[in-house]
Write a protein that holds these residues in place. Structure first.
Motif, PDB file in Angstrom:
ATOM      1  N   LEU A 154       2.606   1.605  -3.579  1.00 33.66           N
ATOM      2  CA  LEU A 154       1.725   2.120  -4.618  1.00 33.66           C
ATOM      3  C   LEU A 154       1.353   3.577  -4.361  1.00 33.66           C
ATOM      4  O   LEU A 154       1.298   4.395  -5.287  1.00 33.66           O
ATOM      5  CB  LEU A 154       0.453   1.267  -4.690  1.00 33.66           C
TER       6      LEU A 154
ATOM      7  N   ALA B 268       0.840  -1.204   0.000  1.00 36.16           N
ATOM      8  CA  ALA B 268       0.000   0.000   0.000  1.00 36.16           C
ATOM      9  C   ALA B 268       0.874   1.253   0.000  1.00 36.16           C
ATOM     10  O   ALA B 268       0.606   2.218  -0.738  1.00 36.16           O
ATOM     11  CB  ALA B 268      -0.927  -0.011   1.221  1.00 36.16           C
TER      12      ALA B 268
ATOM     13  N   THR C 248      -4.588   4.652  -5.401  1.00 35.83           N
ATOM     14  CA  THR C 248      -4.237   3.307  -4.956  1.00 35.83           C
ATOM     15  C   THR C 248      -5.473   2.543  -4.510  1.00 35.83           C
ATOM     16  O   THR C 248      -5.622   1.344  -4.799  1.00 35.83           O
ATOM     17  CB  THR C 248      -3.223   3.372  -3.804  1.00 35.83           C
ATOM     18  N   SER C 249      -6.377   3.218  -3.823  1.00 39.65           N
ATOM     19  CA  SER C 249      -7.600   2.578  -3.344  1.00 39.65           C
ATOM     20  C   SER C 249      -8.465   2.109  -4.515  1.00 39.65           C
ATOM     21  O   SER C 249      -9.027   1.002  -4.485  1.00 39.65           O
ATOM     22  CB  SER C 249      -8.394   3.540  -2.458  1.00 39.65           C
TER      23      SER C 249
ATOM     24  N   LEU D 144      -9.262  -6.311  -6.492  1.00 40.66           N
ATOM     25  CA  LEU D 144      -9.855  -7.157  -5.455  1.00 40.66           C
ATOM     26  C   LEU D 144     -11.236  -7.653  -5.879  1.00 40.66           C
ATOM     27  O   LEU D 144     -11.579  -8.827  -5.672  1.00 40.66           O
ATOM     28  CB  LEU D 144      -9.959  -6.389  -4.136  1.00 40.66           C
TER      29      LEU D 144
ATOM     30  N   THR E  55      -6.566  -0.975  -6.397  1.00 41.12           N
ATOM     31  CA  THR E  55      -6.619  -2.224  -5.628  1.00 41.12           C
ATOM     32  C   THR E  55      -8.059  -2.688  -5.416  1.00 41.12           C
ATOM     33  O   THR E  55      -8.324  -3.900  -5.365  1.00 41.12           O
ATOM     34  CB  THR E  55      -5.928  -2.062  -4.268  1.00 41.12           C
TER      35      THR E  55
ATOM     36  N   LEU F 256      -4.880  -9.174  -1.574  1.00 43.69           N
ATOM     37  CA  LEU F 256      -5.554  -7.936  -2.006  1.00 43.69           C
ATOM     38  C   LEU F 256      -6.496  -7.413  -0.932  1.00 43.69           C
ATOM     39  O   LEU F 256      -6.648  -6.201  -0.767  1.00 43.69           O
ATOM     40  CB  LEU F 256      -6.315  -8.186  -3.308  1.00 43.69           C
TER      41      LEU F 256
ATOM     42  N   VAL G 286      -4.260  -5.481   1.416  1.00 42.75           N
ATOM     43  CA  VAL G 286      -3.904  -4.159   0.901  1.00 42.75           C
ATOM     44  C   VAL G 286      -5.099  -3.211   0.992  1.00 42.75           C
ATOM     45  O   VAL G 286      -4.981  -2.069   1.462  1.00 42.75           O
ATOM     46  CB  VAL G 286      -3.415  -4.255  -0.556  1.00 42.75           C
ATOM     47  N   PHE G 287      -6.263  -3.673   0.552  1.00 43.42           N
ATOM     48  CA  PHE G 287      -7.440  -2.807   0.521  1.00 43.42           C
ATOM     49  C   PHE G 287      -7.921  -2.472   1.929  1.00 43.42           C
ATOM     50  O   PHE G 287      -8.365  -1.344   2.193  1.00 43.42           O
ATOM     51  CB  PHE G 287      -8.567  -3.469  -0.274  1.00 43.42           C
TER      52      PHE G 287
END
Length: 416
Positions: free
Chosen positions: A42, A39, A53-54, A61, A57, A85, A88-89
């Motif tokens: 990115l 995270a 980035t949100s 996802l 991802t 994923l 990360v999210f």
């Protein structure tokens, strides 16, 4: 064994999750570490920004989750790619709440904790079990992934709360989490309900992985080992790939498909498990509250001059500000130095250098949050908002030099 749920139970399918073995926990920690470092990579290193980035991802996802739900059986590569994923999210959801919306980490932790309780309540009401050993129908799998997502968001919020708001740092935060995991694991050996033990440890491995990731990736003058987010992310992704490849070939973590027998077995001790859940969760909440209050009081009683050097080991201490609206925060000279460096790089036309340098400000400020906020919450909030403005200006998709300079000058004035 017959079940009162048999008449309305959704159509069963092959088990969609892995057996909980040492491989499971190893890959889970690796995924949570990647969730933290990827995270950051990115967001900062690639310059996508928090929002960009949100979005990226989130789309990936959604695709992976759709494929996972459509799969007819457990596929190690697909399953663990989805978990990575989600990690990360989940990190980005908490980061967005904190950085973009200004939601305090304590509030985020409480909200996600309540959300997890609601998910578990709905899951148990619909299925009669929270067991992860028989994810054999679409409804149960949906609850499973929803719970997984909330645990990552909760783990991120609580991990940041310990590391930033309570200024425990990477190592101490990791040790605290490891200690609780060890106690729960011992409790499981002594008779603690396995489903309860699993979900507690699952939540706690998120802040553990995040602390390890930050420890490896952050610069040495900010309490890390200086490996960087790029190298850390690559190393851990390679490790995940190797472990998942082994599982794909060996199939050692595939659960048998006798779901009916398992379902009946897990419902038998339901009352026993419910009683344990109430008692254990209550104990954890009380201990957490006591620890939080004690740490906040300790930070408030700390009257030593506060500086970025104190918050980030190796930083050079300066002299405390003599006046100004934020003088109650103490020595802010090291933060001012980073801000001035960022402005200088921007004036020389080095946008990339300025963006990288301002990350040092973000990290040092986060690490100092506990001590500074305990001194004067209003003053800390004023400066924190100005730092957020600087970060948004420098990390914008199309940075405006005038807006960046104005934000930096405003911050320099606030820092004294």
């Amino acid at each position: 064994m017959s079940s009162p749920y048999a008449a309305t139970a959704p159509r069963t399918m092959l088990n969609k999750v892995p057996e909980v073995t040492v491989w499971f926990w190893l890959i889970k920690v690796l995924c949570t570490t990647v969730g933290e470092t990827a995270a950051d990579f990115l967001n900062v290193d690639l310059g996508l920004g928090l929002t960009g980035t949100s979005v990226v991802t989130g789309v990936v996802l959604a695709i992976l989750l759709a494929l996972q739900l459509r799969a007819r059986e457990y596929v190690p590569g697909l399953y663990w790619a989805t978990v990575t994923l989600v990690s990360v999210f989940g990190t980005l959801v908490t980061d967005n709440l904190t950085d973009n919306l200004g939601v305090p980490l304590l509030l985020s932790s409480l909200v996600f904790g309540i959300a997890l309780a609601v998910v578990f309540g709905a899951w148990y009401s619909a299925e009669g079990t929270l067991s992860i050993h028989a994810i054999t129908n679409r409804r149960r799998e949906t609850f499973y992934w929803l719970a997984i997502f909330v645990t990552f968001a909760l783990g991120t919020a609580t991990g940041d709360l310990m590391g930033q708001a309570l200024s425990l740092g990477y190592v101490v935060s990791a040790l605290v989490v490891l200690a609780v995991i060890a106690v729960v694991a011992i409790g499981w050996r002594l008779g603690l309900h396995p489903v309860l033990a699993f979900w507690i440890i699952y939540v706690l491995t998120r802040p553990l992985g995040a602390s390890l990731g930050d420890l490896l990736a952050q610069p040495t003058d900010q309490g890390g080992l200086g490996i960087g987010t790029t190298v850390t992310s690559i190393v851990f992704l390679v490790a995940i790939l190797g472990a998942v490849t082994y599982l794909q070939i060996s199939r050692v973590d595939v659960i048998g498909d006798d779901a009916a027998a398992e379902t009946g077995a897990v419902r038998a001790p339901a009352r026993h498990g419910l009683l344990q859940t109430v008692v254990v969760v209550a104990v954890l909440l009380v201990l957490s509250a006591v620890g939080y209050v004690a740490r906040v009081n300790a930070l408030g009683a700390d009257t030593a001059p506060t500086s970025a050097g104190a918050a980030a080991p190796g930083g050079a201490p300066g002299t405390a500000a003599a006046g100004g609206p934020n003088a109650s925060l103490g020595d802010l000279s090291s933060f001012r130095t980073i801000t001035a460096d960022t402005r200088g790089l921007l004036q020389r036309g080095d946008q990339a250098g300025a963006t990288n340098r301002v990350t040092d400000l973000e990290t040092a400020w986060d690490q100092a949050q506990g001590r500074l906020q305990a001194r004067d919450d209003a003053a800390w909030t004023r400066v924190d908002r100005k730092i957020d403005t600087v970060l948004k200006a420098l990390r914008a998709d199309n940075p405006d030099p005038r807006a960046e300079t104005a934000a930096l000058d405003d911050l320099l004035n606030a820092l004294g």
